[in-house]
Design a protein around this motif. Sequence first.
Motif, short mmCIF file in Angstrom:
data_model
loop_
_atom_site.label_atom_id
_atom_site.label_comp_id
_atom_site.label_asym_id
_atom_site.label_seq_id
_atom_site.Cartn_x
_atom_site.Cartn_y
_atom_site.Cartn_z
N VAL A 184 0.84 -1.20 0.00
CA VAL A 184 0.00 0.00 0.00
C VAL A 184 0.88 1.25 0.00
O VAL A 184 0.60 2.22 -0.74
CB VAL A 184 -0.95 -0.01 1.21
CG1 VAL A 184 -1.63 1.35 1.37
CG2 VAL A 184 -2.01 -1.09 1.04
N LEU A 185 1.96 1.25 0.78
CA LEU A 185 2.88 2.39 0.80
C LEU A 185 3.58 2.53 -0.56
O LEU A 185 3.74 3.65 -1.07
CB LEU A 185 3.92 2.21 1.90
CG LEU A 185 3.45 2.39 3.34
CD1 LEU A 185 4.57 2.05 4.32
CD2 LEU A 185 2.95 3.81 3.58
N GLY A 186 4.01 1.40 -1.14
CA GLY A 186 4.69 1.45 -2.43
C GLY A 186 3.80 1.98 -3.53
O GLY A 186 4.22 2.82 -4.35
N VAL A 187 2.57 1.51 -3.58
CA VAL A 187 1.63 1.98 -4.59
C VAL A 187 1.31 3.46 -4.35
O VAL A 187 1.18 4.23 -5.31
CB VAL A 187 0.35 1.12 -4.57
CG1 VAL A 187 -0.77 1.78 -5.37
CG2 VAL A 187 0.64 -0.27 -5.14
N ASP A 188 1.20 3.86 -3.10
CA ASP A 188 0.88 5.26 -2.81
C ASP A 188 2.04 6.18 -3.21
O ASP A 188 1.80 7.27 -3.75
CB ASP A 188 0.58 5.43 -1.31
CG ASP A 188 -0.17 6.72 -1.02
OD1 ASP A 188 -1.19 6.99 -1.70
OD2 ASP A 188 0.27 7.48 -0.14
N LEU A 189 3.27 5.74 -2.99
CA LEU A 189 4.42 6.54 -3.44
C LEU A 189 4.45 6.59 -4.96
O LEU A 189 4.73 7.66 -5.54
CB LEU A 189 5.72 5.95 -2.90
CG LEU A 189 7.01 6.65 -3.33
CD1 LEU A 189 7.00 8.13 -2.95
CD2 LEU A 189 8.23 5.95 -2.74
N GLY A 190 4.17 5.46 -5.61
CA GLY A 190 4.09 5.46 -7.07
C GLY A 190 2.99 6.37 -7.57
O GLY A 190 3.15 7.06 -8.59
N TYR A 191 1.86 6.39 -6.84
CA TYR A 191 0.77 7.28 -7.22
C TYR A 191 1.20 8.73 -7.11
O TYR A 191 0.91 9.54 -8.01
CB TYR A 191 -0.46 7.03 -6.33
CG TYR A 191 -1.57 8.01 -6.62
CD1 TYR A 191 -2.48 7.75 -7.64
CD2 TYR A 191 -1.69 9.21 -5.92
CE1 TYR A 191 -3.48 8.67 -7.95
CE2 TYR A 191 -2.68 10.12 -6.23
CZ TYR A 191 -3.57 9.84 -7.24
OH TYR A 191 -4.55 10.76 -7.55
N TYR A 192 1.89 9.08 -6.02
CA TYR A 192 2.37 10.46 -5.87
C TYR A 192 3.26 10.85 -7.05
O TYR A 192 3.10 11.93 -7.63
CB TYR A 192 3.14 10.61 -4.56
CG TYR A 192 3.89 11.93 -4.47
CD1 TYR A 192 3.27 13.07 -3.98
CD2 TYR A 192 5.21 12.04 -4.92
CE1 TYR A 192 3.94 14.28 -3.92
CE2 TYR A 192 5.88 13.25 -4.87
CZ TYR A 192 5.24 14.37 -4.38
OH TYR A 192 5.90 15.57 -4.35
N ALA A 193 4.22 9.98 -7.39
CA ALA A 193 5.15 10.28 -8.47
C ALA A 193 4.43 10.43 -9.80
O ALA A 193 4.68 11.36 -10.57
CB ALA A 193 6.22 9.19 -8.56
#
Length: 295
Positions: free
Chosen positions: A96-105
């Motif tokens: 969830v954190l990885g996808v959220d960071l990818g979403y931010y980028a």
Amino acid sequence: MDALLDPMQNPVTYAAPFFVLAILVELAALRWLDHDDSVTGYALRDARASISMGVVSLVFLTAFKVVTFFAFSAVYVHLAPFHLPTDTWWYWVLVVLGVDLGYYAHHRFSHRVRIAWAGHQAHHSSEFMNFGTALRQKWNPWFEFFFWLPLPLLGFDPWTLYAAFGVNLVFQFFVHTELVDKLPRPVEFVFNTPSHHRVHHGRDPEYLDRNYGGILIIWDRLFGTFAAEGRRPTYGLTTPVETFNVVILQYGHYADIARDVRAARRWRDRLGYVLGPPGWTPSGGPAPEPVLPRR
């Protein structure tokens, strides 16, 4: 693959009834609150366009899953040095954190590179901020592939990426409202909230290109893109398209890019119109007004 495409495996499917309920509650609350329909609440044509775009976006999102699943699986199986165990609690926190960071980028990229903005701007085209606007999703999710690609390489099972992204979408639905004021300070510091996301949808100069976070606002604080809500934002695009035609809302900016590229005389300028930030011109001045039907 069958499980991936099964709508019952998608968190958004389970959340859909709550979306409908939330819209009804918001409508009822606005009905009994003193507000100006010209600037807040719902407008029928606007809400109809948002819901239509949301329904059609499910088709494109399914196509995105099919196209990207094979690529992610190949990276996961053949290139990932290890595979993380999906049956642990910490795996799901990390994904969830990885996808959220990818979403931010990806979200930041979509605001700063014009060809990506051409797809994303449809979500920002509404001049209202409500749960209906949350459904105004883009039909062009293809750039997201590049921002998710590191995750299977790091050992995250591809199917879990789509589950985590579904959770991300569900969370973001509920930040599209004006009925919720600022939340307690610890929540506002860590999470994306209605207050933070109202800033993101504002077209006021002080609010442009701010608060890209999906679930967490920490990314914006870390990378210098955070802005707190002061005065009430003015919503919509800096150059309103003034149409409810969903095809124009989704694809009209691509036509603007094509027009600018055709008119450019140098390859450097053509690339600038495609890969530069929205509003880029060879002279550094304001971009020309878009040529779109007004209705």
